[in-house]
Scaffold this active site. Sequence first.
Site, mmCIF file in Angstrom:
data_model
loop_
_atom_site.group_PDB
_atom_site.id
_atom_site.type_symbol
_atom_site.label_atom_id
_atom_site.label_comp_id
_atom_site.label_asym_id
_atom_site.label_seq_id
_atom_site.Cartn_x
_atom_site.Cartn_y
_atom_site.Cartn_z
ATOM 1 N N LYS A 262 -46.281 21.757 -37.716
ATOM 2 C CA LYS A 262 -47.384 22.109 -39.194
ATOM 3 C C LYS A 262 -47.956 23.422 -38.980
ATOM 4 C CE LYS A 262 -46.708 19.379 -43.343
ATOM 5 N NZ LYS A 262 -47.406 20.114 -44.631
ATOM 6 N N ARG A 263 -49.043 22.977 -37.501
ATOM 7 C CA ARG A 263 -49.615 24.809 -36.567
ATOM 8 C C ARG A 263 -48.715 25.625 -36.218
ATOM 9 N NH1 ARG A 263 -55.261 23.383 -35.517
ATOM 10 N NH2 ARG A 263 -54.839 25.671 -34.406
#
Length: 496
Positions: A262-263
């Site tokens: 997600k980062r």
Amino acid sequence: MADWKEGIPPVVRFAPSPTGYLHVGGARTALFNFLFARHHGGRFILRIEDTDQKRYQPEALAEIYASLKWLGLPWDEGPEAGGKDGPYFQSQRTASYRSHADQLLAAGKAYRCFCTEERLTHLREEQEKTKMANGSGYDRHCRSLSEAEVEKLLAAATPHVVRLKIPDARAVAFHDLIRGDIAYDSAQLDDLVLLKSDGFPTYHLANVVDDHLMGITHVLRGDEWIASTPKHILIYEAFAWTPPVFAHMPVILAPDGGKLSKRRGAASVLDYQRSGFLPEALRNFLALLGWAPGGDREIMTLDEMIAAFTLERVQAKAAVFDETKLEWMNGVYLQGRSIESLLPDVRSLWEKMELPAGALEDETYLKKVIAMFRERSRKLSEIAENSLYFFRDPREYEPQAARKHFKGEVLALLDALIPRIAKLEPFSHDSLEGLYRGLAEEKGIAAGKLIHPTRLAVSGVSFGPGLFEMLEALGRETVVRRLERAREHIAGGIKA
RNA sequence: GGCGCUAUCGUCUAGCGGCUAGGACGGGAGAUUCUCAAUCUCCAAACCGGGGUUCGAUUCCCCGUAGCGCUACCA
């Protein structure tokens, strides 16, 4: 090895664990399973591998279903769809795993292990320290327990697991449809746990038992499973079952070569939906990560992908997820979409943007706005974000453009322009263009000298749809109001 | 540490012993134009290294290197 022959309908499954969102890697695995099944006229099963109570997240289920549906990958059998091989939740099949474990116990292919977690941890630490060249893993301590000892421990209700007896040093080979022949030495494998002390099966047992019971012919999964495959082969052997055909998909990496998360860009399928991507674009893009139909084909419909898909053409190499190319592809699909089909999604994006009450009431107007922005956007979110000035007056002027186009001499031009626009008949694209071109000629200046300040005054930005269609859509009243406001702004700026 | 997988432009890839190594995204230059986008030209950009096999290797084999995976009572 497997006895599947080309021509008989294959059965495949996508078997996610409900531990979080569905990421694009999982989605691609699902897609390849789907394409393979459809290409050969087989069945695509969805099975939920929820055997880990600790990591289970109830919301994950809905997320998985929604992701698959959004991408247009319906499953033939599974949760919601039903089917003859259910239930499709492993947590509902534990009795079966237990009886299968018992079967192996009775046949002497497996044994009960009473080792405590402490002992195992200690063992691991020792092995770590001595850096054993070989023979890491469980030391088979409980394999030599006598029947009497086992009975005694059982009678005392001692917690235990069931482990598979891995045969001594011999080759365990299988043929991977993507990577070819792969062989392991069974000496590298330790006596893996089949049944945990909580009565739940491990992935390995549940997976093999279910694949067999559900008649899975081809296991298409991520390549992190490749090292587990020899263990699975051995479990099939212990049951005297024919293993399915295996094909391990390459991983999808983040742009920096690391794991997708997600980062690092988005990883979740639904995040891509939320940020304005079209499902057919993401699907097409994902298909091309690790697979190519040959030749120069890139943009393909689902049916074309189904027709062209073969595992032989799946790449073994890991692929980097290039979001820039995804955006390009999304733009291509966006241009192919009808305004009508875009309306619901763009409208819901607008609804989140705090527009004046009633701004979104006129559907004809909304369609007109979408039409103007579709061709210059790559994502739905760009359509929504760049068109805000069609619903409320601009709150500020792009600074750099203002320095360039809002100079003192523009005041005189606006003074000439505004009254003419106020009484222009009809107020239309063509008559507006005539007005601008005429005035420019009259003043002996390039039309751009009028057009650019007007665009900035009306939209607040220096880019956007053609000016005259934009003015026509906005309407006389709004245009005049915004021009007057800009005039004040410029006059004020000069005084100060 | 052990075992395994992988290796063509920056990225996605085509190639299945003989090619000026092709396409796409992105990048650069130009054309067009009221801006942006689009479109149209053109340009730069790759076979990881070393050994073999072969008349001939990007392609087949081996070694090295690098990246990744596995090495759990997680999947």
